[in-house]
Scaffold this active site. Structure first.
Site, mmCIF file in Angstrom:
data_model
loop_
_atom_site.group_PDB
_atom_site.id
_atom_site.type_symbol
_atom_site.label_atom_id
_atom_site.label_comp_id
_atom_site.label_asym_id
_atom_site.label_seq_id
_atom_site.Cartn_x
_atom_site.Cartn_y
_atom_site.Cartn_z
ATOM 1 N N PHE A 166 0.778 -1.219 0.054
ATOM 2 C CA PHE A 166 0.134 -0.005 0.112
ATOM 3 C C PHE A 166 0.824 1.233 -0.050
ATOM 4 O O PHE A 166 1.896 1.258 0.567
ATOM 5 C CB PHE A 166 -0.923 -0.066 1.020
ATOM 6 C CG PHE A 166 -1.926 1.116 1.377
ATOM 7 C CD1 PHE A 166 -3.132 1.097 0.621
ATOM 8 C CD2 PHE A 166 -1.490 2.139 2.154
ATOM 9 C CE1 PHE A 166 -3.806 2.220 0.857
ATOM 10 C CE2 PHE A 166 -2.612 3.227 2.254
ATOM 11 C CZ PHE A 166 -3.587 3.361 1.680
ATOM 12 N N ASN A 268 -3.893 2.342 10.640
ATOM 13 C CA ASN A 268 -4.500 2.732 9.514
ATOM 14 C C ASN A 268 -4.844 1.572 8.694
ATOM 15 O O ASN A 268 -4.425 1.055 7.817
ATOM 16 C CB ASN A 268 -3.606 3.699 8.331
ATOM 17 C CG ASN A 268 -4.383 4.099 7.287
ATOM 18 O OD1 ASN A 268 -5.674 3.944 7.065
ATOM 19 N ND2 ASN A 268 -3.466 4.375 6.107
ATOM 20 N N PRO A 269 -5.843 0.951 9.369
ATOM 21 C CA PRO A 269 -6.310 -0.326 8.772
ATOM 22 C C PRO A 269 -7.413 -0.410 7.600
ATOM 23 O O PRO A 269 -7.770 0.836 7.376
ATOM 24 C CB PRO A 269 -7.275 -0.886 10.013
ATOM 25 C CG PRO A 269 -7.846 0.107 10.452
ATOM 26 C CD PRO A 269 -6.852 1.346 10.421
HETATM 27 C C1 LIG Z 1 -4.398 0.859 4.473
HETATM 28 S S1 LIG Z 1 -2.910 -0.243 4.624
HETATM 29 C C2 LIG Z 1 -2.020 0.920 5.664
HETATM 30 C C3 LIG Z 1 -0.476 0.722 5.666
HETATM 31 C C4 LIG Z 1 0.251 1.758 6.180
HETATM 32 N N1 LIG Z 1 0.123 1.696 7.652
HETATM 33 C C5 LIG Z 1 -0.074 3.397 5.748
HETATM 34 O O1 LIG Z 1 -0.764 3.995 6.467
HETATM 35 O O2 LIG Z 1 0.559 3.575 4.918
HETATM 36 C C6 LIG Z 1 -3.520 -1.495 5.553
HETATM 37 C C7 LIG Z 1 -2.577 -2.432 5.953
HETATM 38 O O3 LIG Z 1 -3.140 -3.286 6.808
HETATM 39 C C8 LIG Z 1 -2.685 -4.645 6.499
HETATM 40 N N2 LIG Z 1 -3.310 -5.732 6.994
HETATM 41 C C9 LIG Z 1 -4.507 -5.983 6.328
HETATM 42 N N3 LIG Z 1 -5.103 -7.200 7.220
HETATM 43 C C10 LIG Z 1 -4.268 -7.088 8.320
HETATM 44 C C11 LIG Z 1 -4.199 -8.078 9.223
HETATM 45 N N4 LIG Z 1 -5.338 -9.095 9.642
HETATM 46 N N5 LIG Z 1 -3.221 -8.087 10.234
HETATM 47 C C12 LIG Z 1 -2.149 -7.262 10.086
HETATM 48 N N6 LIG Z 1 -2.103 -6.633 8.795
HETATM 49 C C13 LIG Z 1 -3.365 -6.463 7.929
HETATM 50 C C14 LIG Z 1 -2.264 -4.519 5.112
HETATM 51 O O4 LIG Z 1 -1.583 -5.502 4.476
HETATM 52 C C15 LIG Z 1 -1.884 -3.112 4.702
HETATM 53 O O5 LIG Z 1 -0.574 -2.971 4.912
#
Ligand SMILES: C[S@@+](CC[C@H](N)C(=O)[O-])C[C@H]1O[C@@H](n2cnc3c(N)ncnc32)[C@H](O)[C@@H]1O
Lengths: 368, 509
Positions: A166, A268-269
């Site tokens: 991302f 930031n999920p």
């Molecule tokens: C919207 S992105 C945010 C990335 C970063 N924090 C940013 O703000 O640029 C959401 C992130 O959550 C991760 N993600 C999704 N489901 C997850 C889970 N069950 N556990 C950990 N990470 C997860 C994704 O791989 C992605 O990298």
């Protein structure tokens, strides 16, 4: 390592990274800790601006490419903007300028590009025919500019990104400011353990890693192994390998043993409602990993999971910030945090981004 | 216009040598008992006694070989005759040094009352009053050289606003001599910096003046004693002074307190749609090229493009020494007359673009304190849901300073954070400028912001049709090749304006 896909999407793109796991399935079946320095099987791609300038081209050939690329950008006009809020010509032209900056060894030559018939040649970090290919992908495939150059400027950082990870957004920069405000006059929090859940490229982790005190630590978690690798690379590039620990796993799963010990939980999920995924701007919908975007039916699956986790993981006085999709999610979360979390939190509030959209929910774990 | 040479060559990279290196030792109140201000290589008195003479006295066989031993022998007498005292003091290094100071001078760097003159009483004003013919440089006539140099000295003094300078300097000296000065270190620092810089300018001119008079003495002496070597040496020295004086005249044009600063240049299109927006972008391009030719670093801060062509408004940052000093000459409305390429019936159009210039004050200056809570920060051109929905490289922000309504935008950086930082820097400069204008410490016409520049304040006309010409309405300086001007060859306009605006100020003398 394919995870099953339960939410169908209305278009049949093949997404580069695996689909959203259903929240009813066990969240993750694996987790491992990645030391930022340990080599992993995944190797991050070197961003353009860090590659050696081992290619060269004549001024006039480079100018030819530049003119061609400019023409393509102009031809776009406002058609992308009209169809899905994508970039217009002026934005594409600025990206072209940055692409050139990242490709050239010596940026001071850019103003000389206009000079006709300059017989000299310039050193490039990428072959000219690859530049043609990249710009074609930008215009025809709507591949995000950041994947072309392999980096994104975020705050005062230059973070490496690549397809499958991302691209951090400008809105999220504010999370670092919010944390800064909190730790500025709170020595304890400044030197505590913070977690960045779903770290992606490691943006938040690196951002706060640089403002914490000498004893402060960040644990950065992501389910996506490529993200974990890229985050480790970025942490290393900023000399934070001893401050940031990267873990691959799902949300709090790898954090057993930290219950009631964390100074901060940041995330930031994925928060986009599943139904909105197919209408996304092409740069996002066709190219960014859906695991990073899809937040379930109302986009709240992960946010609610994080709220519950924060209640048990934060120490009294600990701070949390979650980014959301906007006003609706913010209001819902505030209500949830205040009324359904049995009084675990205090000072819960909403913070808007610079566009005036209610973007973040922040608060503290109530002291016992 | 005749007072300096305008080079209109394409790459006139430097016609001014802006290096006001502090040739004099700085004065400050931490050494209040020093009668003599000396540094290792230069010893200069506040009376302006020339540096090279002293160096020569200390070290008669030094590199300044045009002065003969003979001259050294005679020096002491001359000095005594012209109202200075000579002392022999023991320097820290143990050697004996001859030290000269004007009789009856005060403790601090005030203006010396003695008008410097030759041994027979000739002063710079006296030389000018004699109306000696100024012949070509190649003519070996000392009177002609002397007259040319004396005239330059008058020009320089006028440009430095000599009389005002004197009043200001005396005021600053009085301030510096106050015992409680350092109770307010910020104020004290400011005062002593300004005093030091003004004093430096005064000393340089006075030293130059003194040097002229000494050479004249030397020539007279050489003639009395039939020393042809000495005479030709002195004549040569006068010639090189004469050449040097033109450069000094130019330097004196940029003696304002803010002149050495970097600056922002803003251009805004006037009424008239696409044609005037196109004109605004041509004007902006002209400044970008001008600045690049001068070796300045140009950064686009903010640009609001027109719908079809050109720009509505744009701001660039021009980084480098004396950027503000020069660019301030461009403030006002610029008028274009041409057949518009946007008019299908090929009619002649007149359009306007307004130019504002804002200095970026250095760290030493007083800056306006900005309260975070007085700011409203907005995403510029935001649309849609934002956040994860949108991937855009467009992260411009606009900052509004609520109490004053002053705004700043930056959209050129690659992150929102950096755009915000750059916009903050612009905002800071705007507020500083506002404050300066309020305090009226600066020539008011250079501090106008874009919104205040009246479209009536027209400074220059660019005619592309029916004839071709660019003419400055303030100085009548004109050029028949608009292309070269639009490609950034602006130095002629700038210098003629700067000299005209300072030279007309007759109270200088
Ligand atoms: C919207 S992105 C945010 C990335 C970063 N924090 C940013 O703000 O640029 C959401 C992130 O959550 C991760 N993600 C999704 N489901 C997850 C889970 N069950 N556990 C950990 N990470 C997860 C994704 O791989 C992605 O990298």
């Amino acid at each position: 390592m394919k995870l099953s896909l339960t939410r169908a999407c209305c278009r049949s793109y093949t997404f580069p990274i695996f689909r959203k796991p259903s929240s009813v399935l066990p969240r993750a079946i694996f987790h491992q800790s990645l030391s930022s320095s340990s080599s992993s099987s995944l190797k991050p791609k070197t961003p353009l601006f860090l590659r050696p300038p081992k290619h060269s081209a004549t001024f006039s050939d480079l100018k030819k490419w530049h003119d061609w690329a400019n023409t393509l950008a102009y031809e776009v006009g406002s058609s992308f903007a009209d169809s899905d809020n994508g970039p217009d010509s002026s934005i594409l032209c600025r990206e072209l300028k940055w692409l050139l900056e990242d490709s050239l060894e010596d940026n001071s030559l850019i103003p000389h590009l206009g000079i006709e018939n300059n017989p000299n040649s310039v050193k490039l970090r990428i072959a000219l025919d690859e530049l043609y290919g990249l710009w074609k992908e930008r215009i025809e495939k709507r591949k995000p500019f950041q994947y072309l150059v392999g980096c994104e400027h975020w705050r005062d950082l230059v973070l490496c990104v690549e397809e499958g990870v991302f691209i951090p957004r400008p809105e999220t920069e504010l999370i670092v400011d919010l944390v800064n405000e909190v730790v500025r006059d709170n020595e304890q929090l400044r030197n505590g353990i913070w977690v960045d859940l779903g770290t992606g490229s490691g943006a938040i982790a690196v951002g706060i890693g640089r403002i914490l005190g000498s004893k402060g630590k960040v644990i950065a978690v992501d389910l996506n192994p490529l993200a974990a690798t890229v985050a480790a690379f970025n942490a290393h590039r900023y000399g934070l390998q001893d401050v940031i620990e990267i873990q691959q796993g799902s949300w709090f799963e790898t954090l057993k043993g930290f219950e009631g010990k964390l100074s901060g939980v940041l995330s930031n999920p994925p928060y986009i409602p599943s139904d909105d995924i197919c209408g996304l701007q092409s740069e996002v919908g066709k190219h960014e990993p859906i695991l990073a975007l899809d937040g379930g039916l109302d986009g709240m699956d992960d946010l609610l999971h994080l709220c519950n986790g924060a209640a048990s993981m934060l120490k009294p006085g600990g701070f949390f910030t979650f980014e959301t999709n906007g006003e609706k999610q913010c209001k819902f979360l505030v209500d949830y945090l205040e009324n359904d979390c049995s009084g675990s939190f205090c000072n819960v509030s909403i913070v808007s981004d610079f566009a005036g959209i209610q973007r973040f929910v922040t608060g503290f774990r109530r002291a016992l | 216009m005749s007072s300096f040479i305008l080079k209109r060559s394409r790459n006139s990279s430097s016609f001014l040598f802006q290096n006001p290196s502090n040739k004099s030792a700085t004065l400050n109140s931490s050494q209040p008992n020093n009668l003599i201000y000396s540094s290792q290589n230069h010893t200069v008195f506040h009376s302006g006694f020339s540096t090279f003479l002293l160096n020569n006295m200390k070290n008669p066989s030094s590199s300044y070989s045009t002065l003969s031993r003979r001259m050294h022998r005679n020096l002491k007498d001359m000095i005594l005759a012209s109202g200075f005292s000579v002392l022999s003091v023991r320097s820290p290094s143990g050697s004996n040094e001859v030290v000269v100071f004007p009789r009856g001078c005060g403790l601090f760097g005030t203006w010396a009352a003695v008008e410097p003159s030759t041994s027979d009483g000739l002063t710079v004003d006296g030389i000018v009053a004699n109306n000696w013919a100024i012949l070509d440089e190649s003519e070996s006539d000392w009177k002609s050289h002397a007259a040319a140099i004396a005239q330059s000295i008058q020009v320089i003094k006028r440009r430095l606003q000599w009389k005002k300078l004197k009043v200001r300097l005396n005021l600053l000296s009085a301030e510096l001599n106050k015992p409680d000065l350092w109770d307010d270190p910020v104020h004290a620092g400011k005062i002593s910096r300004e005093h030091g810089s003004l004093m430096g300018k005064v000393k340089e001119v006075k030293a130059f003046e003194q040097e002229l008079l000494e050479h004249i003495d030397m020539i007279k002496l050489a003639r009395e004693e039939n020393d042809t070597d000495l005479e030709s040496e002195s004549l040569q020295a006068l010639l090189s002074m004469r050449r040097n004086s033109k450069e000094r005249e130019l330097e004196a044009l940029l003696s304002g307190e803010q002149d050495p600063c970097s600056c922002y240049i803003e251009v805004q299109a006037g009424a008239g749609g696409t044609e005037s927006m196109d004109w605004a972008s041509m004007v902006m391009q002209m400044y970008k090229s001008w600045a690049q030719r001068r070796g300045y670093v140009v950064t686009l801060m903010d640009e609001m493009p027109g719908e079809i062509a050109g720009i509505k408004r744009a701001t660039i940052k021009v980084d480098g020494e004396y950027a503000f000093g020069y660019a301030k000459a461009e403030v006002g409305a610029h008028r274009l007359v041409r057949i518009s390429p946007f008019d299908s019936s090929k009619r002649r159009h007149t359009s306007f673009a307004a130019v504002a210039v804002i200095p970026m004050l250095g760290d030493g200056s007083t800056r306006v304190q900005i309260n975070e809570s007085d700011l409203r920060i907005e995403r510029f051109r935001a649309g849609g849901a934002g956040g994860q929905h949108v991937n855009t490289t467009e992260s411009a922000v606009r900052i509004v300073h609520i109490p004053t309504g002053v705004t700043a935008t930056c959209q050129n950086e690659r992150s929102q954070h950096q755009n915000k930082a750059s916009a903050m820097a612009v905002l800071q400069s705007r507020l500083d400028q506002l404050e300066m204008a309020r305090q009226a410490q600066m020539n008011a016409q250079h501090t106008q912001s874009l919104t205040e520049i009246s479209w009536g304040n027209q400074i220059r006309t660019y005619v592309l049709h029916p004839y071709r010409m660019v003419k400055d309405l303030r100085t009548n300086y004109e050029v028949s090749d608009p292309d070269s001007v639009l490609e950034g060859d602006l130095d002629g306009f700038i210098l003629s304006y700067l000299s005209a605006s300072l030279d007309k100020d007759e109270d200088g003398q």
